[in-house]
Design a protein around this motif. Structure first.
Motif, PDB file in Angstrom:
ATOM      1  N   ASP A 227       0.826  -1.214   0.000  1.00 50.82           N
ATOM      2  CA  ASP A 227       0.000   0.000   0.000  1.00 50.82           C
ATOM      3  C   ASP A 227       0.860   1.264   0.000  1.00 50.82           C
ATOM      4  O   ASP A 227       0.449   2.293  -0.544  1.00 50.82           O
ATOM      5  N   HIS A 228       2.041   1.179   0.628  1.00 47.99           N
ATOM      6  CA  HIS A 228       2.905   2.356   0.703  1.00 47.99           C
ATOM      7  C   HIS A 228       3.472   2.750  -0.663  1.00 47.99           C
ATOM      8  O   HIS A 228       3.981   3.858  -0.826  1.00 47.99           O
ATOM      9  N   LEU A 229       3.392   1.841  -1.619  1.00 45.51           N
ATOM     10  CA  LEU A 229       3.975   2.096  -2.942  1.00 45.51           C
ATOM     11  C   LEU A 229       2.944   2.570  -3.955  1.00 45.51           C
ATOM     12  O   LEU A 229       3.291   2.797  -5.118  1.00 45.51           O
ATOM     13  N   ARG A 230       1.684   2.702  -3.538  1.00 48.43           N
ATOM     14  CA  ARG A 230       0.636   3.086  -4.492  1.00 48.43           C
ATOM     15  C   ARG A 230       0.906   4.439  -5.134  1.00 48.43           C
ATOM     16  O   ARG A 230       0.770   4.612  -6.346  1.00 48.43           O
ATOM     17  N   GLY A 231       1.272   5.427  -4.323  1.00 46.20           N
ATOM     18  CA  GLY A 231       1.516   6.768  -4.855  1.00 46.20           C
ATOM     19  C   GLY A 231       2.654   6.777  -5.864  1.00 46.20           C
ATOM     20  O   GLY A 231       2.558   7.411  -6.921  1.00 46.20           O
ATOM     21  N   ALA A 232       3.728   6.065  -5.536  1.00 52.04           N
ATOM     22  CA  ALA A 232       4.872   6.012  -6.453  1.00 52.04           C
ATOM     23  C   ALA A 232       4.495   5.329  -7.759  1.00 52.04           C
ATOM     24  O   ALA A 232       4.878   5.778  -8.846  1.00 52.04           O
ATOM     25  N   ARG A 233       3.729   4.251  -7.673  1.00 48.74           N
ATOM     26  CA  ARG A 233       3.314   3.552  -8.890  1.00 48.74           C
ATOM     27  C   ARG A 233       2.392   4.428  -9.729  1.00 48.74           C
ATOM     28  O   ARG A 233       2.473   4.426 -10.959  1.00 48.74           O
ATOM     29  N   ALA A 234       1.509   5.160  -9.061  1.00 47.24           N
ATOM     30  CA  ALA A 234       0.592   6.031  -9.793  1.00 47.24           C
ATOM     31  C   ALA A 234       1.346   7.114 -10.548  1.00 47.24           C
ATOM     32  O   ALA A 234       0.923   7.546 -11.628  1.00 47.24           O
ATOM     33  N   ASP A 235       2.501   7.533 -10.000  1.00 48.68           N
ATOM     34  CA  ASP A 235       3.312   8.559 -10.661  1.00 48.68           C
ATOM     35  C   ASP A 235       4.312   7.963 -11.647  1.00 48.68           C
ATOM     36  O   ASP A 235       5.139   8.689 -12.210  1.00 48.68           O
ATOM     37  N   GLY A 236       4.254   6.652 -11.822  1.00 48.87           N
ATOM     38  CA  GLY A 236       5.152   6.013 -12.781  1.00 48.87           C
ATOM     39  C   GLY A 236       6.584   5.878 -12.316  1.00 48.87           C
ATOM     40  O   GLY A 236       7.497   5.750 -13.145  1.00 48.87           O
ATOM     41  N   LEU A 237       6.817   5.854 -11.005  1.00 47.35           N
ATOM     42  CA  LEU A 237       8.171   5.735 -10.471  1.00 47.35           C
ATOM     43  C   LEU A 237       8.548   4.269 -10.274  1.00 47.35           C
ATOM     44  O   LEU A 237       7.693   3.449  -9.929  1.00 47.35           O
ATOM     45  N   PRO A 238       9.802   3.899 -10.484  1.00 48.95           N
ATOM     46  CA  PRO A 238      10.229   2.502 -10.273  1.00 48.95           C
ATOM     47  C   PRO A 238      10.091   2.114  -8.804  1.00 48.95           C
ATOM     48  O   PRO A 238      10.462   2.882  -7.901  1.00 48.95           O
ATOM     49  N   THR A 239       9.562   0.924  -8.542  1.00 53.12           N
ATOM     50  CA  THR A 239       9.376   0.456  -7.171  1.00 53.12           C
ATOM     51  C   THR A 239       9.802  -1.004  -7.057  1.00 53.12           C
ATOM     52  O   THR A 239       9.855  -1.731  -8.044  1.00 53.12           O
TER      53      THR A 239
END
Length: 640
Positions: free
Chosen positions: A440-452
């Motif tokens: 869940d903590h990675l949702r924002g980064a994924r939404a912005d297209g950032l590598p996770t």
């Protein structure tokens, strides 16, 4: 000559000279990003045959062989400690193939090259061929970091070096013991019997020593502070006892003892492993300086340089490529990855150290060409280190197997702070990766297209899937202070303390919550906790990336952005970055980029100015386009 003029060093001066030269060469290598083995070779040659300041046989005399033997024993024990069967079973199929198929094939091909290329007899060829299985784990790491390879070839090369290090040494030990027994005065049957008994005793002693130490450590029969000293003297004792029964079998015994301890899953294993690494650095430095200083130019001159050149060419262009390409048949590696691995095989300090000691043993057994092993080892190491040091990066780039030339930051912990910082860094042309064990903590980064990366950065999944070699710095910024400290402390020795950063811990300014300086990472500008950074973002603070130029200097930046908190400085050449420490007064360099947090009023003002400039630009563009249309249509000029 200088040797006669100086008259030699006292033993104390000689030991100090070896230590300073070895560690100094390794520090210079780190400082200037050069292969350490090349500088140690240069230091040894300068001290020994070039200037005559330090000649081991003259200044230390009879102590040289036992010192090298004991040092090599500890080095091989260290190699055994790195070989965990569990981790090997979990390693990629390519690594297992390079061990199970590549090691015996490499031994066979190397022996053939030594016999037909270098002109050595079969005894020397079989012994030296076993040593040549080792691909230099102490050399490949810095080369991989410099080349910034992608994950699969980088990890395959690194694991091959780690695993084949003790295997190559064991093969050479077995060959050496066989040669020793063969050249004894015993009948063949009795010689084989003594050979088998000697190997059996060495193996049994190694297993017994390892099992005994494991039991002692598990039952806490010795205090924690005595575990490492007990381990060290046990290695020396096992080596001495086994070697007294059968020459060179002590090396096999200590390697097996290391294997037993490595696979016992001891709680104190990591403390022992780190001490062992430090001891190995000192011993490797010392052995290499001793061997290089003991080289005589007359010995090098006696080499058949036509055959020596042929030998190096055959190793690099035939034996290594054939071994790798045949071993990797059927794996999931691409052809480009297989070609890169096949053409990358630097040899390192272990090869020279073990070759030096076995060369003396071969000569003692009446095998005259054994004296050529040490100089051949030096030539091979120097040639492969220089060759791969200059060609690995261009070759990987040509094959499309590099992680890029951009600097990279690994951010541990997914949050709005991490997401905003990563987005700003991307605008500064920095590669980023955000990791978190909570999806869940990675949702924002994924939404912005950032590598996770979803998972524990300290786990085996990260080891197999994260390209650690591509990152020059790490920021621990998760929502768990204890985990941040664990990450920074665990990865610090590998990346360097100057490359590990951490957000402030809650209440860390209070004495009862303070940690020793060796734990955790460096603080970043402002020295705020993650919660405080998130509060700032909630209040309207925002990340901005600014590029400085000759016209827009650091003074202009400070004047235009009062209250801004600089967090990251990206070098103008795009090759590196560094976090800004509290009270850090960084110097202005044209082209550098600053990633900072700006207060709400400044964000609004800059946004208004940007919008106004954008509107004005749009107006100017519209005027120009209108004028162009009118000219094109022959209309009269008029003011709008």
């Amino acid at each position: 000559m200088a040797t006669e003029a100086l008259g030699g060093l006292s033993p104390i001066e000689a030991f100090a000279c070896v230590g300073v030269a070895g560690v100094g060469a390794q520090w210079l290598a780190w400082r200037f990003r050069l292969p350490a083995i090349v500088l140690m070779l240069a230091a040894g040659l300068i001290l020994g045959p070039v200037t005559g300041i330090f000649i081991p046989s003259r200044d230390i005399g009879a102590l040289v062989p036992p010192m090298i033997s004991l040092a090599v024993a500890v080095i091989l024990f260290e190699g055994g400690l790195t070989l965990s069967f569990k981790r090997l079973a979990d390693a990629r199929p390519a690594v297992r193939r390079l061990v199970y198929v590549g090691a015996p094939m490499g031994w066979a091909l190397s022996s053939l090259v030594l016999h037909y290329g270098a002109g050595l007899g079969w005894e020397s060829s079989l012994v030296f061929g076993g040593i040549m299985i080792v691909t230099g784990p102490t050399v490949i790491g810095p080369l991989l970091r410099q080349a910034k390879l992608t994950s699969r070839p980088a990890q395959t090369l690194q694991w091959e070096g780690i695993v084949n290090d003790p295997i190559g040494a064991m093969v050479a030990v077995l060959a050496m013991v066989g040669v020793t027994v063969w050249h004894s005065d015993l009948a063949i049957g009795r010689a084989l019997a003594e050979f088998g008994l000697g190997l059996g005793f060495a193996a049994a002693l190694g297993v017994a020593g390892g099992v005994l130490l494991v039991r002692v450590f598990r039952r806490n029969w010795v205090p924690e502070y005595m575990k490492v000293p007990l381990l060290f003297v046990s290695v020396l004792a096992v080596f001495a006892v086994s070697d007294s029964i059968l020459h060179e079998s002590g090396l096999l015994a200590v390697t097996i003892m290391g294997l037993v301890i490595a696979n016992a899953d001891l709680p104190s294993y990591y403390e022992m492993h780190r001490f062992k690494e430090h001891a190995t650095i000192l011993l490797v430095s010392g052995v290499f300086i001793l061997l290089a200083a003991g080289i005589e130019f007359d010995t090098l001159a006696r080499l058949d340089w036509a055959r020596t050149t042929l030998f190096v060419v055959l190793v690099v262009c035939v034996a290594r490529p054939l071994t790798v390409l045949i071993s990797l048949i059927g794996t999931n590696l691409s052809w480009n990855e297989k070609i890169l691995i096949a053409l990358t095989g630097p040899r390192g300090v272990v090869l020279v150290a073990v070759a030096g000691i076995f060369a003396e043993r071969l000569v003692e057994n009446g095998i005259a060409d054994g004296e050529q092993i040490a100089p051949l080892a030096f030539v091979l190491v120097l040639a492969t280190v220089l060759l791969h040091g200059f060609t690995l990066k261009p070759l990987a780039s040509k094959l499309g197997l590099t992680s890029g030339e951009k600097p990279a930051l690994l951010i541990v912990g997914g949050s709005q702070f991490s997401t905003g910082l990563a987005a700003a860094l991307q605008r500064a042309e920095v590669n980023v990766l955000i990791t978190d064990s909570n999806r869940d903590h990675l949702r924002g980064a994924r939404a912005d297209g950032l590598p996770t990366f979803y998972g524990d950065i300290l786990g085996e999944a990260a080891e197999n899937n994260v390209e650690f070699l591509a990152f020059g710095a790490i920021l621990a910024a998760s929502d768990n202070d204890a985990y941040n400290t664990l990450v920074a402390s665990d990865l610090g020795p590998e990346f360097g303390r100057d490359s590990i950063w951490q957000v402030a811990r809650h209440k860390e300014d209070r004495a009862r919550h303070a940690l020793p300086s060796q734990l955790g990472g460096q603080p970043i500008a402002g020295n705020r906790t993650l919660a405080q950074y998130l509060d700032m973002l909630a209040e309207g603070w925002a990340f901005r990336t600014t590029r400085l130029t000759e016209e827009y200097t650091l003074e202009d930046w400070h004047e235009a952005r009062p209250g801004a908190v600089p967090l990251v400085i990206v070098d103008p050449d795009g090759e590196g970055l560094r976090m800004v420490a509290p009270d850090d007064e960084f110097e202005f360099v044209p082209g550098m980029r600053i990633v900072s947090l700006l207060p709400p009023d400044l964000v609004e003002r800059i946004s208004n100015e940007a919008e106004a400039k954008k509107t004005e630009d749009q107006k100017e563009k519209a005027r120009d386009q209108a004028e162009a249309v009118r000219k094109n249509n022959g209309e009269a000029d008029y003011q709008t």
